[in-house]
Design a protein around this motif. Structure first.
Motif, PDB file in Angstrom:
ATOM      1  N   THR A  41      -3.362  -1.802  -0.648  1.00  0.00           N
ATOM      2  CA  THR A  41      -3.783  -1.497  -2.012  1.00  0.00           C
ATOM      3  C   THR A  41      -4.019  -2.768  -2.811  1.00  0.00           C
ATOM      4  O   THR A  41      -3.489  -3.831  -2.495  1.00  0.00           O
ATOM      5  N   ALA A  42      -4.810  -2.627  -3.879  1.00  0.00           N
ATOM      6  CA  ALA A  42      -5.137  -3.763  -4.735  1.00  0.00           C
ATOM      7  C   ALA A  42      -3.930  -4.145  -5.596  1.00  0.00           C
ATOM      8  O   ALA A  42      -3.089  -3.300  -5.906  1.00  0.00           O
ATOM      9  N   PRO A  43      -3.832  -5.405  -6.020  1.00  0.00           N
ATOM     10  CA  PRO A  43      -2.701  -5.845  -6.842  1.00  0.00           C
ATOM     11  C   PRO A  43      -2.533  -5.062  -8.130  1.00  0.00           C
ATOM     12  O   PRO A  43      -1.416  -4.905  -8.618  1.00  0.00           O
ATOM     13  N   LEU A  51       2.414   4.879 -11.030  1.00  0.00           N
ATOM     14  CA  LEU A  51       1.524   5.111  -9.891  1.00  0.00           C
ATOM     15  C   LEU A  51       2.070   4.439  -8.643  1.00  0.00           C
ATOM     16  O   LEU A  51       2.101   5.040  -7.564  1.00  0.00           O
ATOM     17  N   ALA A  52       2.515   3.189  -8.788  1.00  0.00           N
ATOM     18  CA  ALA A  52       3.030   2.446  -7.634  1.00  0.00           C
ATOM     19  C   ALA A  52       4.230   3.150  -7.017  1.00  0.00           C
ATOM     20  O   ALA A  52       4.334   3.268  -5.789  1.00  0.00           O
ATOM     21  N   GLU A  53       5.148   3.653  -7.855  1.00  0.00           N
ATOM     22  CA  GLU A  53       6.314   4.336  -7.315  1.00  0.00           C
ATOM     23  C   GLU A  53       5.923   5.631  -6.612  1.00  0.00           C
ATOM     24  O   GLU A  53       6.477   5.976  -5.572  1.00  0.00           O
ATOM     25  N   SER A  54       4.942   6.340  -7.180  1.00  0.00           N
ATOM     26  CA  SER A  54       4.574   7.647  -6.613  1.00  0.00           C
ATOM     27  C   SER A  54       3.956   7.529  -5.228  1.00  0.00           C
ATOM     28  O   SER A  54       4.000   8.482  -4.443  1.00  0.00           O
ATOM     29  N   VAL A  55       3.357   6.367  -4.900  1.00  0.00           N
ATOM     30  CA  VAL A  55       2.722   6.198  -3.582  1.00  0.00           C
ATOM     31  C   VAL A  55       3.495   5.239  -2.692  1.00  0.00           C
ATOM     32  O   VAL A  55       3.049   4.925  -1.588  1.00  0.00           O
ATOM     33  N   SER A  56       4.647   4.766  -3.164  1.00  0.00           N
ATOM     34  CA  SER A  56       5.424   3.806  -2.376  1.00  0.00           C
ATOM     35  C   SER A  56       5.943   4.444  -1.093  1.00  0.00           C
ATOM     36  O   SER A  56       6.119   5.669  -1.005  1.00  0.00           O
ATOM     37  N   SER A 235      -5.319   2.178  10.525  1.00  0.00           N
ATOM     38  CA  SER A 235      -6.766   2.138  10.279  1.00  0.00           C
ATOM     39  C   SER A 235      -7.117   1.794   8.835  1.00  0.00           C
ATOM     40  O   SER A 235      -8.264   1.461   8.533  1.00  0.00           O
ATOM     41  N   ARG A 236      -6.116   1.853   7.924  1.00  0.00           N
ATOM     42  CA  ARG A 236      -6.430   1.630   6.505  1.00  0.00           C
ATOM     43  C   ARG A 236      -5.688   0.417   5.934  1.00  0.00           C
ATOM     44  O   ARG A 236      -5.379   0.368   4.752  1.00  0.00           O
ATOM     45  N   VAL A 237      -5.430  -0.542   6.807  1.00  0.00           N
ATOM     46  CA  VAL A 237      -4.795  -1.778   6.328  1.00  0.00           C
ATOM     47  C   VAL A 237      -5.708  -2.995   6.502  1.00  0.00           C
ATOM     48  O   VAL A 237      -5.295  -4.125   6.229  1.00  0.00           O
ATOM     49  N   ASP A 238      -6.937  -2.757   6.940  1.00  0.00           N
ATOM     50  CA  ASP A 238      -7.871  -3.872   7.078  1.00  0.00           C
ATOM     51  C   ASP A 238      -8.773  -4.001   5.849  1.00  0.00           C
ATOM     52  O   ASP A 238      -9.569  -4.927   5.744  1.00  0.00           O
ATOM     53  N   ARG A 239      -8.642  -3.056   4.918  1.00  0.00           N
ATOM     54  CA  ARG A 239      -9.412  -3.109   3.674  1.00  0.00           C
ATOM     55  C   ARG A 239      -8.623  -2.368   2.589  1.00  0.00           C
ATOM     56  O   ARG A 239      -7.866  -1.451   2.875  1.00  0.00           O
ATOM     57  N   GLU A 240      -8.843  -2.762   1.351  1.00  0.00           N
ATOM     58  CA  GLU A 240      -8.110  -2.155   0.248  1.00  0.00           C
ATOM     59  C   GLU A 240      -8.562  -0.726  -0.021  1.00  0.00           C
ATOM     60  O   GLU A 240      -9.741  -0.407   0.075  1.00  0.00           O
ATOM     61  N   THR A 241      -7.578   0.124  -0.338  1.00  0.00           N
ATOM     62  CA  THR A 241      -7.865   1.499  -0.752  1.00  0.00           C
ATOM     63  C   THR A 241      -7.697   1.588  -2.262  1.00  0.00           C
ATOM     64  O   THR A 241      -6.654   1.236  -2.802  1.00  0.00           O
ATOM     65  N   ALA A 242      -8.747   2.038  -2.941  1.00  0.00           N
ATOM     66  CA  ALA A 242      -8.694   2.151  -4.403  1.00  0.00           C
ATOM     67  C   ALA A 242      -7.789   3.328  -4.784  1.00  0.00           C
ATOM     68  O   ALA A 242      -7.824   4.385  -4.158  1.00  0.00           O
ATOM     69  N   MET A 243      -6.989   3.126  -5.812  1.00  0.00           N
ATOM     70  CA  MET A 243      -6.078   4.184  -6.290  1.00  0.00           C
ATOM     71  C   MET A 243      -6.093   4.218  -7.809  1.00  0.00           C
ATOM     72  O   MET A 243      -6.013   3.187  -8.464  1.00  0.00           O
ATOM     73  N   THR A 244      -6.220   5.431  -8.344  1.00  0.00           N
ATOM     74  CA  THR A 244      -6.115   5.636  -9.791  1.00  0.00           C
ATOM     75  C   THR A 244      -5.350   6.910 -10.032  1.00  0.00           C
ATOM     76  O   THR A 244      -5.159   7.710  -9.123  1.00  0.00           O
ATOM     77  N   ARG A 245      -4.897   7.100 -11.253  1.00  0.00           N
ATOM     78  CA  ARG A 245      -4.208   8.345 -11.593  1.00  0.00           C
ATOM     79  C   ARG A 245      -5.187   9.483 -11.650  1.00  0.00           C
ATOM     80  O   ARG A 245      -6.309   9.305 -12.082  1.00  0.00           O
TER      81      ARG A 245
END
Length: 245
Positions: A41-43, A51-56, A235-245
């Motif tokens: 994920t992006a910084p 959001l960070a806690e909910s997907v941790s 498969s999803r650690v070679d590029r950032e996954t965008a996340m929003t609420r």
């Protein structure tokens, strides 16, 4: 519009329930601990604390302890703020039953969710120290950064070597990490990254991704390490996954 929204929520929730039940059956025969699929994920995700806690990784593991319908009700209520009548319709329960499911799931999560907090500076310092210790295998450095009751979990899915049981306690985890037990012949590199909205390490062997270690930091110490090596989950650690609420 409200009817269309309700229809979409109902369809997506039912598909998610089917998926959760299928995963539950698969986990019954899974080799070793099962960890959620890590996401790079992006910084800026880490800047949104909720959001960070909910997907941790730690929170996803807590949610895994819920029954599928409890998890669905919890997400619909806590993450999407649906009212109980809507939730009841989605999961084919009465509003009273929906409230009871939500209450039980909320209490379950509250009792198990991580308690401690860490500032951005504390997290960064702990992770950098952890990275150096893992890279060098220096035992004392690991002892200094790990919490007394630190937990280490590894997931190889029966495809890559992983430990079959959790390892608990600073001495055991430090000695384990100091040996670099997962290292095969080849050059190892460790990169600081954001995994599921939190701190983590991306481990490469001879330039190829070998696994990720999501790290939980509380009060300046590493309290949880979640090491995923199963290739099917990388498969999803070679590029950032965008996340929003």
């Amino acid at each position: 519009m409200r009817e269309e929204r309700a229809y979409l929520v109902r369809i997506v929730t039912r598909q998610a329930l089917d998926r959760l039940r299928a995963l539950g059956r698969r986990k019954e025969s899974y080799v070793g601990p099962w960890l959620p699929e890590p996401l790079l994920t992006a910084p800026d995700v880490a800047e949104d604390v909720e959001l960070a806690e909910s997907v941790s990784m730690a929170m996803l593991l807590v949610l895994e302890t819920l029954q599928p319908i409890e998890r669905a009700v919890f997400v619909l209520r806590e993450m999407f703020s649906l009212d109980y009548d809507e939730i009841a319709d989605v999961v084919d329960k009465s509003p009273a039953a929906g409230r009871q499911l939500a209450y039980r799931a909320r209490a379950h999560v509250a009792a198990r969710r991580p308690r401690g907090t860490a500032s951005a500076a504390e997290t960064r310092a702990a992770l950098q120290a952890f990275q150096r210790a893992v890279e060098t295998g220096e035992l004392q450095s690991l002892l200094d950064v790990l919490a007394p009751d630190v937990v280490y979990l590894s997931d190889g899915g029966g495809v890559k070597h992983a430990l079959l049981r959790p390892v608990v306690g600073v001495d055991k985890v430090a000695r384990l990490l100091a040996t670099g037990w997962w290292k095969r012949d080849g050059k190892r590199s460790v990169e600081l990254v954001q995994i599921n909205g939190g701190p983590g390490l991306l481990v490469r062997i001879d330039g190829e991704i070998d696994g990720v270690v999501a790290v939980r930091v509380e009060n300046g110490y590493v309290t949880g390490t979640y090491h995923v090596r199963n290739p099917e989950k990388l498969s999803r650690v070679d590029r950032e996954t965008a996340m929003t609420r």
